[in-house]
Design an enzyme around this catalytic site. Structure first.
Site, mmCIF file in Angstrom:
data_model
loop_
_atom_site.group_PDB
_atom_site.id
_atom_site.type_symbol
_atom_site.label_atom_id
_atom_site.label_comp_id
_atom_site.label_asym_id
_atom_site.label_seq_id
_atom_site.Cartn_x
_atom_site.Cartn_y
_atom_site.Cartn_z
ATOM 1 N N PHE A 1 36.131 40.025 43.099
ATOM 2 C CA PHE A 1 34.717 39.612 43.174
ATOM 3 C C PHE A 1 33.803 40.728 42.626
ATOM 4 O O PHE A 1 33.144 40.563 41.601
ATOM 5 C CB PHE A 1 34.414 39.258 44.634
ATOM 6 C CG PHE A 1 32.970 39.190 45.017
ATOM 7 C CD1 PHE A 1 32.040 38.525 44.224
ATOM 8 C CD2 PHE A 1 32.521 39.777 46.208
ATOM 9 C CE1 PHE A 1 30.696 38.460 44.589
ATOM 10 C CE2 PHE A 1 31.186 39.720 46.577
ATOM 11 C CZ PHE A 1 30.276 39.075 45.768
ATOM 12 N N ASP B 1 44.298 45.658 37.786
ATOM 13 C CA ASP B 1 44.375 44.823 38.991
ATOM 14 C C ASP B 1 45.802 44.296 39.126
ATOM 15 O O ASP B 1 46.445 44.001 38.121
ATOM 16 C CB ASP B 1 43.390 43.639 38.859
ATOM 17 C CG ASP B 1 42.980 43.068 40.200
ATOM 18 O OD1 ASP B 1 43.856 42.561 40.908
ATOM 19 O OD2 ASP B 1 41.777 43.114 40.540
ATOM 20 N N ASN B 2 46.288 44.162 40.351
ATOM 21 C CA ASN B 2 47.611 43.545 40.542
ATOM 22 C C ASN B 2 47.481 42.082 40.975
ATOM 23 O O ASN B 2 48.479 41.438 41.284
ATOM 24 C CB ASN B 2 48.458 44.335 41.547
ATOM 25 C CG ASN B 2 47.905 44.255 42.962
ATOM 26 O OD1 ASN B 2 46.815 43.732 43.174
ATOM 27 N ND2 ASN B 2 48.647 44.776 43.930
ATOM 28 N N TYR C 1 42.330 48.550 57.654
ATOM 29 C CA TYR C 1 41.282 48.585 56.617
ATOM 30 C C TYR C 1 40.331 49.745 56.877
ATOM 31 O O TYR C 1 40.091 50.585 56.006
ATOM 32 C CB TYR C 1 40.532 47.256 56.632
ATOM 33 C CG TYR C 1 39.447 47.117 55.580
ATOM 34 C CD1 TYR C 1 39.771 47.052 54.232
ATOM 35 C CD2 TYR C 1 38.097 47.014 55.948
ATOM 36 C CE1 TYR C 1 38.778 46.905 53.270
ATOM 37 C CE2 TYR C 1 37.110 46.866 54.991
ATOM 38 C CZ TYR C 1 37.446 46.803 53.653
ATOM 39 O OH TYR C 1 36.466 46.655 52.703
ATOM 40 N N TYR D 1 38.897 66.331 47.163
ATOM 41 C CA TYR D 1 39.031 66.573 45.717
ATOM 42 C C TYR D 1 37.750 67.164 45.149
ATOM 43 O O TYR D 1 37.784 67.987 44.242
ATOM 44 C CB TYR D 1 39.402 65.274 44.975
ATOM 45 C CG TYR D 1 40.876 65.188 44.693
ATOM 46 C CD1 TYR D 1 41.784 64.971 45.733
ATOM 47 C CD2 TYR D 1 41.382 65.347 43.406
ATOM 48 C CE1 TYR D 1 43.142 64.912 45.481
ATOM 49 C CE2 TYR D 1 42.743 65.293 43.155
ATOM 50 C CZ TYR D 1 43.614 65.073 44.200
ATOM 51 O OH TYR D 1 44.975 65.016 43.950
HETATM 52 N N1 LIG Z 1 32.493 42.328 49.109
HETATM 53 C C1 LIG Z 1 32.015 43.057 50.091
HETATM 54 O O1 LIG Z 1 31.112 42.621 50.808
HETATM 55 C C2 LIG Z 1 32.554 44.454 50.330
HETATM 56 C C3 LIG Z 1 32.023 45.164 51.416
HETATM 57 C C4 LIG Z 1 32.483 46.455 51.642
HETATM 58 C C5 LIG Z 1 33.423 47.030 50.791
HETATM 59 N N2 LIG Z 1 33.924 46.303 49.766
HETATM 60 C C6 LIG Z 1 34.945 46.949 48.914
HETATM 61 O O2 LIG Z 1 34.763 46.616 47.560
HETATM 62 C C7 LIG Z 1 36.027 46.483 46.903
HETATM 63 C C8 LIG Z 1 36.130 45.132 46.233
HETATM 64 O O3 LIG Z 1 35.997 44.103 47.209
HETATM 65 P P1 LIG Z 1 35.864 42.564 46.787
HETATM 66 O O4 LIG Z 1 34.959 41.935 47.755
HETATM 67 O O5 LIG Z 1 35.579 42.461 45.339
HETATM 68 O O6 LIG Z 1 37.349 42.056 47.107
HETATM 69 P P2 LIG Z 1 38.367 41.242 46.175
HETATM 70 O O7 LIG Z 1 39.548 40.932 47.022
HETATM 71 O O8 LIG Z 1 37.676 40.115 45.489
HETATM 72 O O9 LIG Z 1 38.734 42.319 45.078
HETATM 73 C C9 LIG Z 1 39.685 43.333 45.270
HETATM 74 C C10 LIG Z 1 40.567 43.393 44.038
HETATM 75 O O10 LIG Z 1 41.512 44.466 44.171
HETATM 76 C C11 LIG Z 1 42.780 44.011 43.718
HETATM 77 N N3 LIG Z 1 43.804 44.844 44.352
HETATM 78 C C12 LIG Z 1 44.103 44.941 45.672
HETATM 79 N N4 LIG Z 1 45.116 45.816 45.869
HETATM 80 C C13 LIG Z 1 45.431 46.308 44.634
HETATM 81 C C14 LIG Z 1 46.374 47.255 44.172
HETATM 82 N N5 LIG Z 1 47.220 47.886 45.000
HETATM 83 N N6 LIG Z 1 46.431 47.528 42.825
HETATM 84 C C15 LIG Z 1 45.596 46.898 41.965
HETATM 85 N N7 LIG Z 1 44.680 45.984 42.356
HETATM 86 C C16 LIG Z 1 44.597 45.686 43.673
HETATM 87 C C17 LIG Z 1 42.829 42.543 44.121
HETATM 88 O O11 LIG Z 1 43.774 41.789 43.403
HETATM 89 C C18 LIG Z 1 41.392 42.113 43.830
HETATM 90 O O12 LIG Z 1 41.239 41.654 42.506
HETATM 91 C C19 LIG Z 1 37.076 46.741 47.974
HETATM 92 O O13 LIG Z 1 37.507 48.084 47.907
HETATM 93 C C20 LIG Z 1 36.354 46.489 49.264
HETATM 94 O O14 LIG Z 1 36.890 47.240 50.327
HETATM 95 C C21 LIG Z 1 33.515 45.031 49.533
#
Ligand SMILES: NC(=O)c1ccc[n+]([C@@H]2O[C@H](COP(=O)([O-])OP(=O)(O)OC[C@H]3O[C@@H](n4cnc5c(N)ncnc54)[C@H](O)[C@@H]3O)[C@@H](O)[C@H]2O)c1
Length: 313
Positions: free
Chosen positions: A14, A34-35, A148, A162
């Site tokens: 997303f 991305d995986n 998480y 780092y």
């Molecule tokens: N959306 C929110 O409201 C929100 C809030 C706080 C933090 N975040 C952080 O933002 C980031 C993105 O969140 P999002 O909402 O887009 O979630 P999402 O699940 O849509 O996107 C996460 C992406 O990471 C990929 N992924 C997961 N593990 C992986 C790995 N080991 N190697 C490669 N790719 C991997 C998934 O396939 C996915 O495409 C995350 O780190 C999340 O913790 C999001």
């Protein structure tokens, strides 16, 4: 002038896919990695024809290699919704710890600036309201959400180490609930869950008595805040979110009205360690980045609802 080269992990997710769009619009060369464990190629298929865009199907918890220079690394790979990280807890811990370590090593080798996606969940079920960056949080490390929350806390600690020890340029964004097109309807987060239920004519499921609060930020605002933070010289964590707080009950009513659905609100027991309050204090983002949200929840909900309506069709 040579283009800046940016690696975006979680690029098919997303937020990652919106970041890809933004950095391409800023005339950068974008490498999305991305995986696909929770993301989808659908989110980035509109970019595949571009010469300034590459996609690597790779798990960042394993060794990460990227050829050529890199100017920026944005680490957004991680399961992000409770449904996802409760289903894949070990991968969640690994991507926050091993994945972050791999990418910090890559940033060091390339002389790149690294920004990590942290979260309001580092505050746990907060005892301070609204949450400022100085608050250290109230997290249960061995509860179900610990996988998480603690991965993200470790990620921050490793990134700061780092910076301090290797002099790496690092940035930490603490993201509060964000919404917009390309969220998954079934990812378990409250906003897509309510919209999906309302569009299907089902009752909306609230947990507990629905008096807990959330604050929702529209994705375009978040992306702008992240971009500004990356370009700033602020090393300490910065909250990015919309402080407009609402109870789950009020939010459910809002979605029912917006969708014109006949749904009712039904209640289920509160999941363990579910935070009762969520509201960012964004004073630092205002002062340091000159950033504050521009879109109201209602303005953001229009394009989001349209996106979900097409999905449900
Ligand atoms: N959306 C929110 O409201 C929100 C809030 C706080 C933090 N975040 C952080 O933002 C980031 C993105 O969140 P999002 O909402 O887009 O979630 P999402 O699940 O849509 O996107 C996460 C992406 O990471 C990929 N992924 C997961 N593990 C992986 C790995 N080991 N190697 C490669 N790719 C991997 C998934 O396939 C996915 O495409 C995350 O780190 C999340 O913790 C999001």
């Amino acid at each position: 002038m040579t283009k800046k080269r940016v690696l975006i992990t979680g690029g098919a997710g997303f937020l990652g896919s919106h970041l890809c769009d933004r950095f391409l619009a800023e005339r950068c060369h974008v490498i999305a990695m991305d995986n696909l464990i929770t993301g989808s190629l659908e989110n980035i298929e509109h970019l595949f024809h571009r010469e300034d865009f590459e996609f690597y199907h790779h798990d960042v918890s394993k060794f990460v290699h990227v050829s050529g220079d890199l100017d920026y690394i944005l680490h957004f790979a991680s399961p992000a919704s409770p449904i996802d990280y409760l289903k894949i807890p070990i991968q969640t811990l690994k991507v926050g710890s091993l994945g972050t370590h791999n990418l910090l090593g890559l940033a060091k080798a390339k002389g790149a600036r690294m920004l990590i996606a942290s979260t309001s969940e580092v505050y746990g079920d907060p005892l301070v309201h609204p949450q400022t960056e100085e608050y250290w949080g109230n997290v249960n490390p061995v509860g179900p959400r610990g996988v998480y929350d603690e991965a993200k806390r470790f990620q921050e600690a490793m990134t700061m180490a780092y910076h301090t020890y290797h002099g790496l340029e690092t940035r930490i964004v603490r993201i509060f609930n964000t919404f917009g097109p390309r969220m998954r309807l079934d990812d378990g987060r409250v906003l897509p869950a309510f919209i999906g239920q309302a569009l299907r004519g089902e009752d909306l499921t609230a947990f507990g008595d629905g008096s807990q609060t959330r604050s929702f930020c529209y994705v375009d605002d978040l992306i702008e805040g992240i971009y500004r933070l990356l370009m700033s010289d602020c090393v300490d964590p910065v909250n990015i979110g919309n402080p407009d707080e609402i109870t789950i009950n009020q939010f459910a009513e809002e979605i029912i009205k917006l969708t014109g659905s006949q749904s009712k609100i039904i209640y289920k027991p509160l999941p363990k360690d579910d935070p009762m309050q969520r509201q960012p204090n964004i004073t630092k983002a205002k002062e340091v980045l000159g950033w504050e949200p521009k879109y109201s929840r209602n303005e953001g909900l229009k394009p989001t609802l349209e996106y979900f309506q097409n999905k449900v069709k």
